[in-house]
Design an enzyme around this catalytic site. Sequence first.
Site, PDB file in Angstrom:
ATOM      1  N   GLY A  44      -8.316  46.206  47.053  1.00 21.60           N
ATOM      2  CA  GLY A  44      -9.246  45.493  47.933  1.00 21.60           C
ATOM      3  C   GLY A  44     -10.456  44.980  47.170  1.00 21.60           C
ATOM      4  O   GLY A  44     -10.971  43.903  47.448  1.00 21.60           O
ATOM      5  N   LYS A  45     -10.870  45.756  46.190  1.00 16.50           N
ATOM      6  CA  LYS A  45     -12.055  45.384  45.408  1.00 16.50           C
ATOM      7  C   LYS A  45     -11.809  44.095  44.612  1.00 16.50           C
ATOM      8  O   LYS A  45     -12.648  43.197  44.592  1.00 16.50           O
ATOM      9  CB  LYS A  45     -12.343  46.550  44.466  1.00 16.50           C
ATOM     10  CG  LYS A  45     -13.571  46.450  43.647  1.00 16.50           C
ATOM     11  CD  LYS A  45     -13.601  47.681  42.751  1.00 16.50           C
ATOM     12  CE  LYS A  45     -14.783  47.628  41.823  1.00 16.50           C
ATOM     13  NZ  LYS A  45     -16.038  47.698  42.552  1.00 16.50           N
TER      14      LYS A  45
ATOM     15  N   GLY B  77      -0.138  53.240  44.905  1.00 13.49           N
ATOM     16  CA  GLY B  77      -1.089  52.846  45.952  1.00 13.49           C
ATOM     17  C   GLY B  77      -2.477  53.381  45.694  1.00 13.49           C
ATOM     18  O   GLY B  77      -2.714  54.146  44.736  1.00 13.49           O
ATOM     19  N   ASP B  78      -3.423  52.927  46.507  1.00 12.02           N
ATOM     20  CA  ASP B  78      -4.822  53.349  46.420  1.00 12.02           C
ATOM     21  C   ASP B  78      -5.452  52.986  45.076  1.00 12.02           C
ATOM     22  O   ASP B  78      -6.366  53.671  44.615  1.00 12.02           O
ATOM     23  CB  ASP B  78      -4.967  54.867  46.663  1.00 12.02           C
ATOM     24  CG  ASP B  78      -4.274  55.295  47.938  1.00 12.02           C
ATOM     25  OD1 ASP B  78      -4.470  54.618  48.957  1.00 12.02           O
ATOM     26  OD2 ASP B  78      -3.525  56.295  47.905  1.00 12.02           O
TER      27      ASP B  78
ATOM     28  N   GLY C 199      -5.117  51.267  53.425  1.00 13.69           N
ATOM     29  CA  GLY C 199      -6.544  51.456  53.692  1.00 13.69           C
ATOM     30  C   GLY C 199      -7.321  50.847  52.554  1.00 13.69           C
ATOM     31  O   GLY C 199      -7.246  51.324  51.431  1.00 13.69           O
TER      32      GLY C 199
ATOM     33  N   ARG D  86      -5.760  62.918  53.322  1.00 18.24           N
ATOM     34  CA  ARG D  86      -4.986  63.815  52.455  1.00 18.24           C
ATOM     35  C   ARG D  86      -5.489  63.771  51.015  1.00 18.24           C
ATOM     36  O   ARG D  86      -5.862  62.717  50.512  1.00 18.24           O
ATOM     37  CB  ARG D  86      -3.505  63.397  52.447  1.00 18.24           C
ATOM     38  CG  ARG D  86      -2.804  63.653  53.756  1.00 18.24           C
ATOM     39  CD  ARG D  86      -1.326  63.327  53.655  1.00 18.24           C
ATOM     40  NE  ARG D  86      -1.083  61.905  53.552  1.00 18.24           N
ATOM     41  CZ  ARG D  86       0.131  61.371  53.394  1.00 18.24           C
ATOM     42  NH1 ARG D  86       1.185  62.148  53.290  1.00 18.24           N
ATOM     43  NH2 ARG D  86       0.294  60.073  53.332  1.00 18.24           N
TER      44      ARG D  86
END
Length: 426
Positions: free
Chosen positions: A17-18, A12-13, A40, A303
Site C-alpha cells: 500500500g505504501k 503478504g503484508d 489490509g 494474528r
Amino acid sequence: MGATVIVGTQWGDEGKGKFTDLLARDMTQVVRFQGGHNAGHTIVVEGESFALQLVPSGILYPHITPVIGNGVVVDPGVLLAEVAMLQSKGVDTSTLRVSGNAHLIFPYHQSLDALHERHLGKNKLGTTKRGIGPAYADKSMRTGLRVQDVLDEKIFRAKLEVVLHQLNPVMNRVYNKLGFEIDEIVERVMTEYRPALEPMVTDAISLVHGALEGGEDILLEGAQATFLDLDHGTYPYVTSSNPTAGGACVGSGVGPRYIDRVVGVAKAYITRVGAGPFPTELFDDIGDHIVDVGHEYGTNTGRRRRPGWFDCVMMRYARRVNSLSELGITKLDVLDQLDSIKVCVGYEHDGERIDDFPYHQTVLHNVTPIYEELPGWRTDLTGITDRSELPAAAADYLTFIEEHCGMPVRLVGVGPGREQVLDFAA
Ligand code: IMP
C-alpha cells in the site's frame, strides 16, 4: 503510457500500500485486481492512519479514479463501512468504481470458511475466515452472485435461490447448523446495500481501457502475494486467487501488452500468517525482536506474524513468475538494531544444493537454508531521505539482494510515513 503492476513477492503484508500510494502520484487510476477484505493496507498520511481492505490505495488522491476490478470478491457490507470510514475522515469517495463483474461475498461464505477450517482441525490453512475461498469456489462453480446482480432484485433472488437450495441442506446435515433465509439476505441487500452500491457499479473494461487508449498511466494493485498465489504459491497454504502479475491481467481486463513495469514488493525480512512451509522462519529472540519492532501483527485479524530472514531463492522465483522489473524493499529500518543479518542464498536438500524454489511440497518442507551473514548497520534509518545517506552496511545489504535476486532495488521504505521512502529511480 501503460499499466504498472504492483505485487507482493513473499507471503503478504509486505507494505504494498505504501508504494502503491507513492506510484499512484503519476497515475490516473488504481485498479485492485484480486482478493477481497482478507487484505489490509495501511497508509499513514501526515500522522493519520488509513486502514484499507477493499478500496484501492489511490483513494487518498483526488486525481485518482480507484477501481475495484472484476477479479476482486466484494463483501458489500465491508465495502460500504470502509467508504463511510473514509468519508468520516474527510476523504472524497465519489470517484470509487466497482466492476459489475466482481463477485460478491455473503455471510454464508464466511460461515463456510470457518466451518471448513474447523473441519480441517490441525491441518487447517489458517485463513482469514473472510469467506474468500468459498466465494471464489462459487465463482468457479458458476453459481456466484456478481455486483451487477444487485441491480435487479428478480435476478438476484433467482440466483440466490439456486445457491441456498444447495447450501442449506449442507449447513443442516453436514454441519448441524441452521440454513440461511433468502428473504433476510434479499431485504438487506436491496434496502441497505443497493442504494449505496448502485452509483459505484461500472463497466470497468470501458473505464480502464478508456484511460489507456487516452494515453494515461494506470496502476494495477495486487493484494496478498506470490507465495499465496493459488497456482504459484505454497499450495494448499495459499489464498484462492492469483496475486501474481498474470492475475493482474485477468482481474482487471488489461492485456499483457499494456504492462510496461512490474514492481515486486518485499520486506527486508519475511513474515507469514497462517500455516504452511517457511524455510527461513525464525523461532528465536531475533524473530521476537523483528515482530516487536516491525509490529508484525495482522492489521485485519490481529494474528502474530511468523518472522524469518530474507530469502533470495523465493525472490528469484517471484521474479520469474511475475516477470518483475524491479524490487521495492519495505521496513529496512526494522533491522536497524541488529548486529548482523542473515540472507538465504540457496537451500540444501539431501546433501545437495538447490538454487531454484522447489516445486515439490515434500522437498520444500525439508530444505535447510544456506545463509550468508552480513554486518548490521546499527543506525537509525527512519530520518534518511536520500540513498546517499544510507550507512555503508545498509547500502551493501541492498546491493547483496540485487545481485542475488537479479533485479534492481528501486524503492526502499525506512518508516511507516508516506515520506519515508527512498526512490532510487528519482
Ligand atoms: P484466505 O485468503 O482468507 O483464504 O487465507 C488463505 C491464506 O492466505 C492464509 O494463510 C492467510 O493467512 C493468508 N492471507 C490472506 N490474505 C492475506 C494478507 O493480506 N496478508 C497475509 N496473508 C494473507
